[in-house]
Write a protein that holds these residues in place. Structure first.
Motif, short mmCIF file in Angstrom:
data_model
loop_
_atom_site.label_atom_id
_atom_site.label_comp_id
_atom_site.label_asym_id
_atom_site.label_seq_id
_atom_site.Cartn_x
_atom_site.Cartn_y
_atom_site.Cartn_z
N GLY A 255 0.78 -1.23 0.00
CA GLY A 255 0.00 0.00 0.00
C GLY A 255 0.81 1.28 0.00
O GLY A 255 0.25 2.36 0.15
N SER A 256 2.13 1.18 -0.16
CA SER A 256 2.98 2.37 -0.14
C SER A 256 3.89 2.38 -1.36
O SER A 256 4.14 1.35 -1.98
N GLN A 257 4.42 3.57 -1.64
CA GLN A 257 5.46 3.73 -2.64
C GLN A 257 6.80 3.67 -1.90
O GLN A 257 6.90 4.16 -0.78
N TRP A 258 7.79 3.05 -2.57
CA TRP A 258 9.09 2.87 -1.94
C TRP A 258 10.21 3.33 -2.87
O TRP A 258 10.18 3.05 -4.07
N LEU A 259 11.21 3.98 -2.29
CA LEU A 259 12.45 4.32 -2.95
C LEU A 259 13.54 3.47 -2.31
O LEU A 259 13.30 2.80 -1.31
N ARG A 260 14.75 3.54 -2.85
CA ARG A 260 15.86 2.78 -2.25
C ARG A 260 17.15 3.52 -2.49
O ARG A 260 17.39 4.07 -3.56
N THR A 261 17.99 3.53 -1.47
CA THR A 261 19.34 4.08 -1.60
C THR A 261 20.35 3.00 -1.24
O THR A 261 20.01 2.03 -0.55
N GLY A 262 21.57 3.16 -1.70
CA GLY A 262 22.62 2.22 -1.35
C GLY A 262 22.98 2.33 0.12
O GLY A 262 22.64 3.30 0.80
N GLY A 263 23.68 1.33 0.62
CA GLY A 263 24.05 1.31 2.03
C GLY A 263 24.91 2.48 2.45
O GLY A 263 24.88 2.89 3.60
N ASP A 264 25.65 3.06 1.51
CA ASP A 264 26.50 4.20 1.84
C ASP A 264 25.78 5.53 1.64
O ASP A 264 26.36 6.59 1.79
N GLY A 265 24.49 5.45 1.30
CA GLY A 265 23.70 6.66 1.13
C GLY A 265 24.02 7.41 -0.15
O GLY A 265 24.68 6.90 -1.05
N SER A 266 23.53 8.62 -0.24
CA SER A 266 23.73 9.49 -1.40
C SER A 266 23.31 10.89 -1.00
O SER A 266 22.76 11.09 0.08
N GLY A 267 23.52 11.84 -1.90
CA GLY A 267 23.13 13.22 -1.59
C GLY A 267 21.65 13.35 -1.34
O GLY A 267 21.23 14.05 -0.41
N TRP A 268 20.83 12.70 -2.17
CA TRP A 268 19.38 12.82 -1.97
C TRP A 268 18.96 12.17 -0.65
O TRP A 268 18.07 12.67 0.03
N TYR A 269 19.61 11.09 -0.28
CA TYR A 269 19.28 10.44 1.00
C TYR A 269 19.69 11.32 2.18
O TYR A 269 18.96 11.42 3.17
N ASP A 270 20.83 11.97 2.07
CA ASP A 270 21.25 12.91 3.12
C ASP A 270 20.22 14.02 3.30
O ASP A 270 19.93 14.43 4.42
N ARG A 271 19.66 14.50 2.18
CA ARG A 271 18.63 15.54 2.27
C ARG A 271 17.38 15.00 2.99
O ARG A 271 16.77 15.72 3.78
N LEU A 272 17.01 13.76 2.71
CA LEU A 272 15.84 13.17 3.38
C LEU A 272 16.08 13.01 4.88
O LEU A 272 15.16 13.20 5.67
N ARG A 273 17.28 12.64 5.23
CA ARG A 273 17.60 12.46 6.65
C ARG A 273 17.54 13.79 7.39
O ARG A 273 17.16 13.84 8.55
N ALA A 274 17.90 14.86 6.71
CA ALA A 274 17.86 16.18 7.33
C ALA A 274 16.44 16.73 7.41
O ALA A 274 16.11 17.48 8.32
N ASN A 275 15.59 16.35 6.43
CA ASN A 275 14.21 16.83 6.39
C ASN A 275 13.38 15.79 5.65
O ASN A 275 13.45 15.69 4.43
N GLU A 276 12.57 15.04 6.37
CA GLU A 276 11.82 13.94 5.76
C GLU A 276 10.66 14.41 4.88
O GLU A 276 10.09 13.63 4.14
N ALA A 277 10.32 15.70 4.93
CA ALA A 277 9.23 16.23 4.10
C ALA A 277 9.71 16.42 2.66
O ALA A 277 10.64 17.18 2.40
N ILE A 278 9.08 15.69 1.75
CA ILE A 278 9.49 15.73 0.34
C ILE A 278 8.27 15.83 -0.55
O ILE A 278 7.14 15.67 -0.10
N GLU A 279 8.54 16.11 -1.82
CA GLU A 279 7.52 16.01 -2.87
C GLU A 279 7.99 14.96 -3.85
O GLU A 279 9.20 14.80 -4.07
#
Length: 140
Positions: free
Chosen positions: A55-79
């Motif tokens: 029932g949800s949409q899912w994204l995936r990042t590598g274990g070492d993260g990425s720039g976009w993942y760092d942004r999500l960790r800093a602010n979980e609110a996204i579009e």
């Protein structure tokens, strides 16, 4: 001199072919656009793969993260833009769903997922991110 020029030309052609295959592998199939804010508050767009599960949409990042993942960790609110529609979400990493999300990505994106996985050293430690719908007020 001719040999050096030929070797350079071959290496350049191989590099262009490799990056062309990488681009084709990452852009084939369904690609969504994630809009997340950086530390300065600037919105950054990132093209990503997405799967639907439970029932949800899912994204995936590598274990070492990425720039976009760092942004999500800093602010979980996204579009997220999907099928020409933008909606607001809270991005919630859920590492315990890694096996199922990796399998869904592999099934949906086929050889492209295998190729990109090979390039990044495998999918071990990848982090699935569940997108929880929010209204615009909640997301900001």
């Amino acid at each position: 001199m001719k040999i050096a020029a030929r070797i350079t030309g071959v290496l350049l052609a191989v590099a262009i072919a490799f990056f062309g295959v990488q681009w084709y592998a990452s852009e084939r199939g369904e690609v969504v656009v994630l809009y997340a804010r950086d530390a300065e508050g600037k919105t950054v767009a990132t093209r990503l793969w997405v799967v639907d599960h439970d029932g949800s949409q899912w994204l995936r990042t590598g274990g070492d993260g990425s720039g976009w993942y760092d942004r999500l960790r800093a602010n979980e609110a996204i579009e997220l833009e999907r099928d020409d529609r933008r909606a607001y979400y809270a991005a919630r990493p859920e590492p315990d769903h890694s096996d199922v999300i990796n399998q869904l990505m592999a099934t949906k994106y086929g050889w492209g997922d295998a190729f990109i996985g090979w390039m990044v050293g495998g999918r071990a430690g990848s982090i699935p991110i569940r997108l929880v719908p929010q209204n615009q007020t909640d997301a900001r």
